[in-house]
Motif scaffolding. Structure first.
Motif: not given
Length: 111
Positions: A4, A76-77, A80, A85, A87
């Motif tokens: 990430i 973010l995981q 994903a 995606e 940041s």
């Protein structure tokens, strides 16, 4: 967590109000948001993200911020796993304040 992308606060604008292709998603709790947040950020607490995912522009360059980066990485995981995606803002709001970037207090602007 190693894949990430993390972005330092020094590479980000002080205000996301006029950002068209970038979204700053703040996943902290309501009291943390009220104590100080980045102007123009979208506020959706971590636990509400799955139910409110349609409020996030997943086609934009997504940046996620929390207190110190832990919750950002979790969001973010999760994204994903859904094929999106984004940041992580490295160091979260701790780094933001440490770098003397402006914060706005109160619940105005919270979504």
């Amino acid at each position: 967590m190693g894949d990430i992308r993390q972005v330092p606060v020094t590479e980000l604008p002080d205000d996301f109000t006029d950002e068209v292709d970038r979204v700053l998603l703040d996943v902290r709790e309501d009291d943390e948001w009220a104590a100080g947040h980045v102007r123009g950020a979208v506020h959706i607490p971590l636990g509400d993200v799955p139910a409110r995912i349609d409020e996030i522009d997943l086609d934009a360059d997504l940046l996620v911020v929390c207190h110190s980066s832990g919750r950002s990485m979790r969001v973010l995981q999760y994204l994903a796993q859904l094929g999106y995606e984004g940041s992580c803002v490295r160091g979260g709001m701790l780094a933001w304040v440490e770098n003397e970037k402006p914060v706005e207090a109160g619940s105005a602007g919270s979504k």
